[in-house]
Design a protein around this motif. Structure first.
Motif, short mmCIF file in Angstrom:
data_model
loop_
_atom_site.label_atom_id
_atom_site.label_comp_id
_atom_site.label_asym_id
_atom_site.label_seq_id
_atom_site.Cartn_x
_atom_site.Cartn_y
_atom_site.Cartn_z
N LEU A 82 0.86 -1.18 0.00
CA LEU A 82 0.00 0.00 0.00
C LEU A 82 0.90 1.24 0.00
CD1 LEU A 82 -2.66 -1.13 2.62
CD2 LEU A 82 -2.87 -1.10 0.13
N PRO A 83 0.42 2.36 -0.54
CA PRO A 83 1.26 3.55 -0.62
C PRO A 83 1.80 4.05 0.71
CG PRO A 83 -0.63 3.79 -2.06
CD PRO A 83 -0.85 2.54 -1.24
N ASN A 84 1.16 3.72 1.83
CA ASN A 84 1.62 4.24 3.13
C ASN A 84 2.38 3.20 3.95
OD1 ASN A 84 -0.73 2.73 3.54
ND2 ASN A 84 -1.31 3.89 5.34
N GLU A 85 2.76 2.06 3.37
CA GLU A 85 3.49 1.04 4.11
C GLU A 85 4.98 1.36 4.16
OE1 GLU A 85 0.73 -2.91 3.59
OE2 GLU A 85 2.48 -2.71 2.31
N ILE A 86 5.60 0.95 5.26
CA ILE A 86 7.04 1.13 5.44
C ILE A 86 7.76 0.13 4.54
CG2 ILE A 86 8.94 0.97 7.10
CD1 ILE A 86 7.01 3.30 7.64
N GLY A 87 8.88 0.54 3.98
CA GLY A 87 9.68 -0.36 3.15
C GLY A 87 9.69 0.10 1.71
N MET A 88 10.15 -0.79 0.84
CA MET A 88 10.21 -0.47 -0.59
C MET A 88 8.84 -0.05 -1.05
SD MET A 88 12.22 -0.36 -3.12
CE MET A 88 12.12 -0.25 -4.87
N HIS A 89 8.76 1.11 -1.66
CA HIS A 89 7.48 1.70 -1.93
C HIS A 89 7.05 1.63 -3.39
CE1 HIS A 89 4.61 5.13 -2.30
NE2 HIS A 89 4.14 4.51 -1.25
N ARG A 90 7.84 2.21 -4.27
CA ARG A 90 7.44 2.27 -5.67
C ARG A 90 8.66 2.53 -6.53
NH1 ARG A 90 8.75 7.21 -6.44
NH2 ARG A 90 8.00 8.96 -5.26
N VAL A 91 8.47 2.38 -7.83
CA VAL A 91 9.47 2.79 -8.80
C VAL A 91 8.79 3.87 -9.64
CG1 VAL A 91 8.87 0.89 -10.37
CG2 VAL A 91 11.07 1.99 -10.56
N ALA A 92 9.52 4.96 -9.94
CA ALA A 92 8.91 6.11 -10.61
C ALA A 92 9.61 6.38 -11.94
CB ALA A 92 9.00 7.35 -9.71
N PHE A 93 8.80 6.73 -12.93
CA PHE A 93 9.31 7.06 -14.26
C PHE A 93 8.67 8.34 -14.75
CE2 PHE A 93 9.46 2.43 -14.00
CZ PHE A 93 10.78 2.19 -14.34
N SER A 94 9.45 9.18 -15.42
CA SER A 94 8.88 10.30 -16.14
C SER A 94 8.60 9.83 -17.56
CB SER A 94 9.81 11.52 -16.12
OG SER A 94 11.04 11.20 -16.70
N VAL A 95 7.50 10.28 -18.10
CA VAL A 95 7.09 9.90 -19.46
C VAL A 95 6.74 11.17 -20.23
CG1 VAL A 95 6.26 7.61 -18.78
CG2 VAL A 95 4.67 9.54 -18.76
N ASP A 96 6.85 11.10 -21.54
CA ASP A 96 6.49 12.25 -22.38
C ASP A 96 4.99 12.41 -22.52
OD1 ASP A 96 9.16 12.87 -22.84
OD2 ASP A 96 9.25 11.71 -24.69
N ASP A 97 4.26 11.28 -22.49
CA ASP A 97 2.82 11.30 -22.71
C ASP A 97 2.15 10.34 -21.72
OD1 ASP A 97 0.19 10.87 -23.64
OD2 ASP A 97 0.77 11.21 -25.72
N VAL A 136 3.94 1.48 -9.66
CA VAL A 136 4.73 2.21 -10.64
C VAL A 136 4.15 3.61 -10.75
CG1 VAL A 136 5.48 2.30 -13.05
CG2 VAL A 136 5.20 0.08 -11.91
N MET A 137 4.97 4.63 -10.44
CA MET A 137 4.52 6.01 -10.62
C MET A 137 4.90 6.45 -12.03
SD MET A 137 5.43 9.54 -8.58
CE MET A 137 6.69 10.17 -9.67
N LEU A 138 3.93 7.02 -12.73
CA LEU A 138 4.16 7.59 -14.05
C LEU A 138 3.86 9.07 -13.96
CD1 LEU A 138 2.28 4.83 -16.08
CD2 LEU A 138 4.77 5.08 -15.83
N ALA A 139 4.80 9.90 -14.41
CA ALA A 139 4.63 11.35 -14.29
C ALA A 139 5.03 12.03 -15.58
CB ALA A 139 5.50 11.89 -13.15
N GLN A 140 4.17 12.95 -16.02
CA GLN A 140 4.45 13.76 -17.20
C GLN A 140 4.65 15.19 -16.76
OE1 GLN A 140 1.41 13.60 -20.29
NE2 GLN A 140 2.02 15.60 -21.06
N GLU A 141 5.80 15.74 -17.10
CA GLU A 141 6.06 17.14 -16.78
C GLU A 141 5.19 18.01 -17.67
OE1 GLU A 141 9.77 20.24 -16.13
OE2 GLU A 141 10.15 18.29 -17.03
#
Length: 145
Positions: A82-97, A136-141
């Motif tokens: 879960l997003p609020n659990e202690i430990g390894m949380h997520r892997v994040a990537f920036s994407v164009d779209d 997996v976090m996906l983020a577009q600037e």
């Protein structure tokens, strides 16, 4: 002392399905192998350690994921993080779209935990539940005009 992040390691249920998910998002496979033996037992801390592995890299060459599918000892299923659990949380990537990335994720049966958000007019982002329950976090600037 200089230090450099080499990779993030993630144990998965199905190595091929997880590779397909991340390569469809744009990562490339640098190599695949199977590891076992005394050195692997010592390094990982598991007797009889035997795993299929793959190293993936982001297109910019700066980010790497090492994925493992355990053959022995058997993988231990856990509840998805879960997003609020202690430990390894997520892997994040920036994407164009982000919309395109979400279409790719959906083809793998992976969807946002809740929806898409905008952070201070800087990023449009979401958390997706990926293969093997990986967040997996996906983020577009957002471009300023």
């Amino acid at each position: 002392m200089p230090i450099k992040l080499e990779n993030v390691g993630i144990a998965v249920v199905d190595l091929d399905a997880t590779i397909a998910f991340f390569t469809d998002l744009g990562l490339t496979v640098l190599g695949r192998d199977a590891v076992s033996g005394e050195w692997a037992d010592t390094a990982v801390g598991l007797d009889g350690n035997h795993a299929k592995i793959a190293m993936l890299q982001t297109p910019d060459g700066n980010g790497r994921l090492e994925l493992f599918e355990y053959i022995h000892p058997a993988a231990i299923a856990t509840n998805p993080t879960l997003p609020n659990e202690i430990g390894m949380h997520r892997v994040a990537f920036s994407v164009d779209d982000l919309d395109e990335a979400l279409e790719i994720a959906a083809r793998h049966g992976c969807y946002p935990l809740r929806g898409v958000a905008t952070y201070e007019d800087v990023y449009k982002l979401t958390y997706v539940r990926g293969p093997s329950g990986i967040i997996v976090m996906l983020a577009q600037e957002l471009k300023q005009s």
